[in-house]
Design an enzyme around this catalytic site. Structure first.
Site, short mmCIF file in Angstrom:
data_model
loop_
_atom_site.label_atom_id
_atom_site.label_comp_id
_atom_site.label_asym_id
_atom_site.label_seq_id
_atom_site.Cartn_x
_atom_site.Cartn_y
_atom_site.Cartn_z
N PRO A 1 0.79 -1.22 0.00
CG PRO A 1 -0.13 -1.12 2.12
CD PRO A 1 0.53 -2.07 1.17
CG ASN A 2 -0.26 4.36 1.19
OD1 ASN A 2 -1.21 4.90 0.62
ND2 ASN A 2 -0.34 3.87 2.39
CG HIS B 1 5.10 -2.37 10.28
ND1 HIS B 1 6.41 -2.75 10.37
CD2 HIS B 1 5.06 -1.35 9.38
CE1 HIS B 1 7.15 -1.97 9.58
NE2 HIS B 1 6.34 -1.11 8.97
CB ALA C 1 1.55 0.24 6.50
CG ASP D 1 -0.58 -17.29 8.64
OD1 ASP D 1 0.43 -17.25 9.37
OD2 ASP D 1 -1.74 -17.29 9.08
CD GLU E 1 10.85 -7.43 6.36
OE1 GLU E 1 11.72 -8.10 6.97
OE2 GLU E 1 10.01 -6.73 6.95
CG HIS F 1 11.15 -2.49 4.68
ND1 HIS F 1 9.79 -2.36 4.49
CD2 HIS F 1 11.31 -3.61 5.42
CE1 HIS F 1 9.18 -3.36 5.09
NE2 HIS F 1 10.08 -4.13 5.65
CG LEU F 2 11.79 2.20 -0.74
CD1 LEU F 2 10.41 2.81 -0.90
CD2 LEU F 2 12.69 2.54 -1.91
CB SER F 3 12.66 3.96 5.35
OG SER F 3 11.58 3.14 5.78
CG ASN G 1 8.41 -2.15 0.41
OD1 ASN G 1 7.80 -2.20 1.49
ND2 ASN G 1 9.04 -1.05 0.01
NE ARG H 1 10.16 5.83 8.73
CZ ARG H 1 9.25 5.71 7.76
NH1 ARG H 1 9.32 4.70 6.90
NH2 ARG H 1 8.27 6.59 7.66
NE ARG I 1 2.27 13.25 0.56
CZ ARG I 1 1.57 12.54 1.44
NH1 ARG I 1 0.72 11.63 1.04
NH2 ARG I 1 1.73 12.73 2.73
NE ARG J 1 6.99 4.21 9.97
CZ ARG J 1 5.93 4.33 9.17
NH1 ARG J 1 5.54 3.34 8.42
NH2 ARG J 1 5.27 5.47 9.12
CE1 TYR K 1 9.04 5.07 3.21
CE2 TYR K 1 7.63 7.00 2.92
CZ TYR K 1 7.97 5.86 3.62
OH TYR K 1 7.26 5.49 4.74
O1 CA2 Z 1 10.55 1.80 3.91
C1 CA2 Z 1 9.71 1.11 3.33
O2 CA2 Z 1 9.90 0.62 2.21
C2 CA2 Z 1 8.33 0.90 3.96
O3 CA2 Z 1 7.86 -0.41 3.61
C3 CA2 Z 1 7.42 1.96 3.37
C4 CA2 Z 1 6.03 1.95 3.97
C5 CA2 Z 1 6.09 1.99 5.50
O4 CA2 Z 1 4.80 1.87 6.04
C6 CA2 Z 1 6.98 0.91 6.06
O5 CA2 Z 1 7.04 1.05 7.46
C7 CA2 Z 1 8.37 0.98 5.48
C8 CA2 Z 1 5.22 3.16 3.49
C9 CA2 Z 1 5.13 3.28 2.02
C10 CA2 Z 1 4.47 4.60 1.68
O6 CA2 Z 1 5.08 5.12 0.55
C11 CA2 Z 1 4.88 6.43 0.26
C12 CA2 Z 1 5.65 6.96 -0.72
C13 CA2 Z 1 5.51 8.28 -1.07
C14 CA2 Z 1 4.59 9.07 -0.44
C15 CA2 Z 1 3.80 8.53 0.55
C16 CA2 Z 1 3.94 7.20 0.90
#
Ligand code: CA2
Length: 146
Positions: free
Chosen positions: A13-14, A84, A81, A91, A102, A104-106, A78, A111, A21, A115, A26
């Site tokens: 998601p997202n 978590h 959210a 499963d 797994e 993740h960008l961040s 990836n 954080r 943004r 998370r 990210y």
């Molecule tokens: O660091 C990552 O890749 C995350 O999976 C990114 C998720 C976050 O909930 C995880 O804790 C770590 C959030 C992705 C949202 O991506 C956006 C990108 C641009 C603008 C808004 C959200």
């Protein structure tokens, strides 16, 4: 039929908003930019990538099952959210024989506390996090070595 040259890259998601943004967290690459970089790298590794994104948990579960049924080489996941919160993804990873990495960008551990738990990570073969878009490329290299 097993296709050991295909690596599924599943995004939750997202992540469709990537590059629009929060670049300080990210990065400024879009998901399409990352797909292009992965495809270039996959060619040099003799692999192909199947890149997908959904905001719906069930789609990610279905795609994990598909990767399992297809006998993919690996899945890079990836889960955003859902990382978590999702027992369903945990499963599904456990239910397939394909290794899941797994991604993740961040670095979620650096954080907010919510998370710091990863249900995906408890089931995954390994985790690569904190290197921005390069996390995906590093994960693809790891997949190639499996
Ligand atoms: O660091 C990552 O890749 C995350 O999976 C990114 C998720 C976050 O909930 C995880 O804790 C770590 C959030 C992705 C949202 O991506 C956006 C990108 C641009 C603008 C808004 C959200």
């Amino acid at each position: 039929m097993a296709d050991k040259s295909v690596v599924y890259v599943l995004n939750g998601p997202n992540l469709n908003l990537l590059g629009t943004r929060e670049p300080e967290i990210y990065g400024s690459d879009t998901l399409d930019d990352i797909a292009g970089r992965l495809e270039d790298r996959a060619l040099t590794l003799g692999l192909a990538v199947e890149m997908r994104q959904s905001n719906h948990e069930g789609h990610l579960v279905d795609w994990l099952h598909e990767a399992g049924a297809e006998g993919a080489k690996a899945v890079l996941l990836n889960a955003g959210a859902y990382t978590h919160t999702s027992i369903a993804l945990h499963d599904a990873i456990k239910a397939i024989a394909v290794p899941v990495i797994e991604v993740h960008l961040s670095n979620p551990h650096a954080r907010e506390p919510f998370r710091h738990t990863s249900l995906v990570g408890r089931a995954a073969r390994g985790t690569i996090a904190g290197f921005g878009a390069d996390s995906y490329l590093l994960a693809l290299d790891a997949a190639a070595r499996l």
